[in-house]
Scaffold this active site. Structure first.
Site, PDB file in Angstrom:
ATOM      1  N   LYS A 216       0.851  -1.182   0.000  1.00  0.00           N
ATOM      2  CA  LYS A 216       0.000   0.000   0.000  1.00  0.00           C
ATOM      3  C   LYS A 216       0.897   1.246   0.000  1.00  0.00           C
ATOM      4  O   LYS A 216       1.627   1.501   0.961  1.00  0.00           O
ATOM      5  CB  LYS A 216      -0.916   0.024   1.228  1.00  0.00           C
ATOM      6  CG  LYS A 216      -1.618   1.365   1.398  1.00  0.00           C
ATOM      7  CD  LYS A 216      -2.568   1.415   2.569  1.00  0.00           C
ATOM      8  CE  LYS A 216      -2.922   2.863   2.899  1.00  0.00           C
ATOM      9  NZ  LYS A 216      -3.884   2.978   4.003  1.00  0.00           N
TER      10      LYS A 216
ATOM     11  N   GLY B  60      -8.581   8.908   9.581  1.00  0.00           N
ATOM     12  CA  GLY B  60      -8.881   8.991  11.005  1.00  0.00           C
ATOM     13  C   GLY B  60      -9.999   9.946  11.369  1.00  0.00           C
ATOM     14  O   GLY B  60     -10.288  10.131  12.550  1.00  0.00           O
TER      15      GLY B  60
ATOM     16  N   ALA C  77      -9.816   5.218   4.030  1.00  0.00           N
ATOM     17  CA  ALA C  77      -9.822   6.389   4.908  1.00  0.00           C
ATOM     18  C   ALA C  77     -11.169   7.107   4.911  1.00  0.00           C
ATOM     19  O   ALA C  77     -11.784   7.307   3.863  1.00  0.00           O
ATOM     20  CB  ALA C  77      -8.745   7.397   4.539  1.00  0.00           C
TER      21      ALA C  77
ATOM     22  N   ASN D 210      -9.348   1.469   9.428  1.00  0.00           N
ATOM     23  CA  ASN D 210      -8.617   1.161  10.648  1.00  0.00           C
ATOM     24  C   ASN D 210      -9.295   1.820  11.850  1.00  0.00           C
ATOM     25  O   ASN D 210      -9.871   1.168  12.705  1.00  0.00           O
ATOM     26  CB  ASN D 210      -7.159   1.616  10.513  1.00  0.00           C
ATOM     27  CG  ASN D 210      -6.242   1.098  11.622  1.00  0.00           C
ATOM     28  OD1 ASN D 210      -5.047   0.973  11.441  1.00  0.00           O
ATOM     29  ND2 ASN D 210      -6.765   0.757  12.791  1.00  0.00           N
TER      30      ASN D 210
END
Lengths: 274, 67
Positions: free
Chosen positions: A111, A172, A198, A220
């Site tokens: 990635k 995030g 994301a 994530n």
């Protein structure tokens, strides 16, 4: 009624990346968890087969026997996707992935992400293009994180990247899909998988991404920073599957109102006024 | 003794030591790592044959959790 067909459809609908078939369309990052046990349980609950990892300096002289991520998630069971998180130049990203390839015994699926700004973590697409060119020439299979600019996405594909991974919103941030129209332009033009990477904050974001026609979703923080990461991982698995099935099924057209009710118009006990 | 930089930290090692010896002193032998010396990757197969010299800068990396 047509359940057997549905099951057949599902099992014959693999995610193909660089010629490799994956059952799961959810890719999971392994950062920000409480500990490796939580990481492992969340990844297992998500059903993900591909997990991203970062490459960092090992601690020198302290705790040589501290537990390792590779013990929690054995590379024999998961496809590792080493990333270049924290890299702000093409050179740093290329250097990091060459180390990753050595670390993972020649594994070449990677990635690429080259950041442009430490506050927003917005990608630097100029450096990303440069790094992609070098890496592809070097034999890497590059899954590339980028902005949702359809022209840049196309250029990355033309350079030979095996998956285009546009942001839905900032890394995030959990802000969800801010520009579905751009994602749609990228999806329509791409001949390689498009993976939203994301910005996903909760399960509905993942479902929307899949309904738009994304091939997969990478996340994530949405899982790791949920109050209950394991339960959220499970929710994301369902959302990605549901979104994919809805996309394949093809949604009904939207209309402001419908003159055709779902129940029969005839046989009402009170005859309808004309 | 020769002076090296390992992950940015000053480290000293006996003259003539190779990469395998460095990893041994750092208790990293057999660990899943990758090594770079002065910007060049040293493959695992060359840990024994790669000697270290005064001023060498080494990077030793591992896989950690990340998105």
């Amino acid at each position: 009624m047509n359940a057997p067909t549905r099951i057949a459809e599902q099992s014959s609908d693999p995610l193909l990346i660089a010629g490799q078939a994956y059952r799961s369309r959810l890719l999971i990052g392994t950062g920000k968890y409480k500990d490796f046990d939580e990481t492992r349980r969340a990844v297992e609950a998500s059903g993900a087969e591909i997990v991203t990892v970062a490459i960092r300096r090992t601690n020198i002289g302290q705790n040589a026997n501290e537990p390792s991520l590779l013990d929690a998630l054995p590379p024999s069971r998961f496809t590792y996707l080493p990333n270049t998180a924290g890299c702000y130049s093409a050179d740093d990203a290329v250097r990091t992935l060459r180390l990753a390839r050595e670390l993972l015994d020649g594994h070449d699926l990677v990635k690429l992400e080259v950041l442009g700004d430490p506050n927003t973590l917005y990608p630097n697409v100029i450096e990303t293009l440069k790094a992609a060119e070098t890496l592809v020439r070097d034999g890497f299979k590059v899954m590339v994180y980028t902005s949702d600019d359809p022209i840049v996405a196309k250029q990355l594909e033309e350079l030979g990247c095996v998956a285009i991974m546009p942001l839905a919103s900032l890394i995030g941030s959990g802000m969800g899909i801010l520009n579905p129209w751009n994602l749609q332009l990228i999806i329509e033009a791409a001949k390689v998988p498009v993976i939203v990477d994301a910005g996903v904050g909760t399960a509905s974001d993942a479902a929307v991404a899949m309904e738009l026609g994304c091939d997969a979703v990478l996340m994530n923080t949405a899982v790791a920073k949920a109050q209950n990461p394991i339960l959220m991982a499970q929710a994301m698995k369902k959302a990605v599957e549901a979104g994919r099935e809805a996309f394949l099924a093809g949604r009904m057209p939207k209309k402001l109102y419908s003159a055709s009710p779902s129940s029969p118009a005839a046989g009402l006990i009170t005859p309808k006024a004309a | 003794m020769i002076q090296l930089s390992v992950n940015g930290q000053a480290t000293s090692l006996e003259p003539g030591a190779n990469v395998a010896r460095l990893l041994e002193t750092l208790e990293l032998s057999g660990k899943r790592i990758a090594v770079e010396k002065n910007g060049e990757i040293i493959p695992r197969s060359r840990y024994l044959s790669t000697r270290l010299a005064e001023g060498d800068a080494l990077e030793i990396v591992v896989a950690v959790g990340g998105g």
